[in-house]
Design an enzyme around this catalytic site. Sequence first.
Site, PDB file in Angstrom:
ATOM      1  CB  CYS A   1      28.716 -43.474 -26.187  1.00  0.00           C
ATOM      2  SG  CYS A   1      29.196 -42.558 -24.717  1.00  0.00           S
TER       3      CYS A   1
ATOM      4  CG  HIS B   1      39.070 -50.823  -1.281  1.00  0.00           C
ATOM      5  ND1 HIS B   1      39.389 -49.484  -1.318  1.00  0.00           N
ATOM      6  CD2 HIS B   1      40.247 -51.495  -1.267  1.00  0.00           C
ATOM      7  CE1 HIS B   1      40.702 -49.352  -1.336  1.00  0.00           C
ATOM      8  NE2 HIS B   1      41.246 -50.556  -1.296  1.00  0.00           N
TER       9      HIS B   1
ATOM     10  CG  HIS C   1      41.038 -48.961  -4.681  1.00  0.00           C
ATOM     11  ND1 HIS C   1      41.717 -47.821  -4.331  1.00  0.00           N
ATOM     12  CD2 HIS C   1      41.941 -49.981  -4.564  1.00  0.00           C
ATOM     13  CE1 HIS C   1      42.966 -48.125  -4.001  1.00  0.00           C
ATOM     14  NE2 HIS C   1      43.133 -49.440  -4.145  1.00  0.00           N
TER      15      HIS C   1
ATOM     16  CG  ASP D   1      26.453 -43.984 -28.956  1.00  0.00           C
ATOM     17  OD1 ASP D   1      27.629 -44.336 -29.238  1.00  0.00           O
ATOM     18  OD2 ASP D   1      26.170 -42.847 -28.549  1.00  0.00           O
TER      19      ASP D   1
ATOM     20  CB  THR E   1      32.456 -38.622 -24.490  1.00  0.00           C
ATOM     21  OG1 THR E   1      31.113 -38.854 -24.021  1.00  0.00           O
ATOM     22  CG2 THR E   1      32.447 -37.517 -25.535  1.00  0.00           C
TER      23      THR E   1
HETATM   24  C1  RB5 Z   1      26.702 -39.139 -29.962  1.00  0.00           C
HETATM   25  O1  RB5 Z   1      26.942 -38.159 -30.908  1.00  0.00           O
HETATM   26  C2  RB5 Z   1      27.427 -38.829 -28.665  1.00  0.00           C
HETATM   27  O2  RB5 Z   1      26.794 -37.764 -28.028  1.00  0.00           O
HETATM   28  C3  RB5 Z   1      27.471 -40.043 -27.774  1.00  0.00           C
HETATM   29  O3  RB5 Z   1      28.113 -41.079 -28.447  1.00  0.00           O
HETATM   30  C4  RB5 Z   1      28.213 -39.870 -26.463  1.00  0.00           C
HETATM   31  O4  RB5 Z   1      29.452 -39.295 -26.658  1.00  0.00           O
HETATM   32  C5  RB5 Z   1      27.467 -39.234 -25.381  1.00  0.00           C
HETATM   33  O5  RB5 Z   1      27.942 -39.068 -24.254  1.00  0.00           O
END
Ligand code: RB5
Length: 145
Positions: free
Chosen positions: A65, A133, A98, A8, A67
């Site tokens: 993304c 595994h 694993h 994203d 996080t």
């Molecule tokens: C976008 O702002 C953010 O929420 C997305 O990139 C991600 O971190 C979601 O888990």
Amino acid sequence: MKVAIAADHGGFEYKEAIKKLLEEMNIEYKDFGTHKGESVDYPDYAKPVSENVANGNFDKGILICGTGIGMSIASNKVKGVRCALVHDVFTAEVTRQHNDSNVLALGQRVIGEGLALLIVKTWLTSEFEGGRHQKRIDKIEGDCS
Ligand code: RB5
């Protein structure tokens, strides 16, 4: 090996850097977007990558993304996907050995680019160990009971 990759807006820059690494490693890939830096919804990008890995069109998937969490949650909804959210080299290696993870999720806002690239390289070059595994993975593919 064929890799499906997507991000994203929160992971767009690392996607571009990872594509360069894949080219250096002579690994074939398809970029499922986003192709611009504007705000998009991560499930729309997790889904095609995950489905294309689950159905065997691609061997592995990489999702980025902000996080990595949203991508990993969405990816793991697709049956047959074992998506690992990874932010260190140790778990990059061990999740292949694993868990036979077939999708890697990363957070661009969590780690530096150099570490992200090393994680990708480690994950792509580490092999599943099978044996005990495999039995555990089979249980995940069942009903986990
Ligand atoms: C976008 O702002 C953010 O929420 C997305 O990139 C991600 O971190 C979601 O888990």
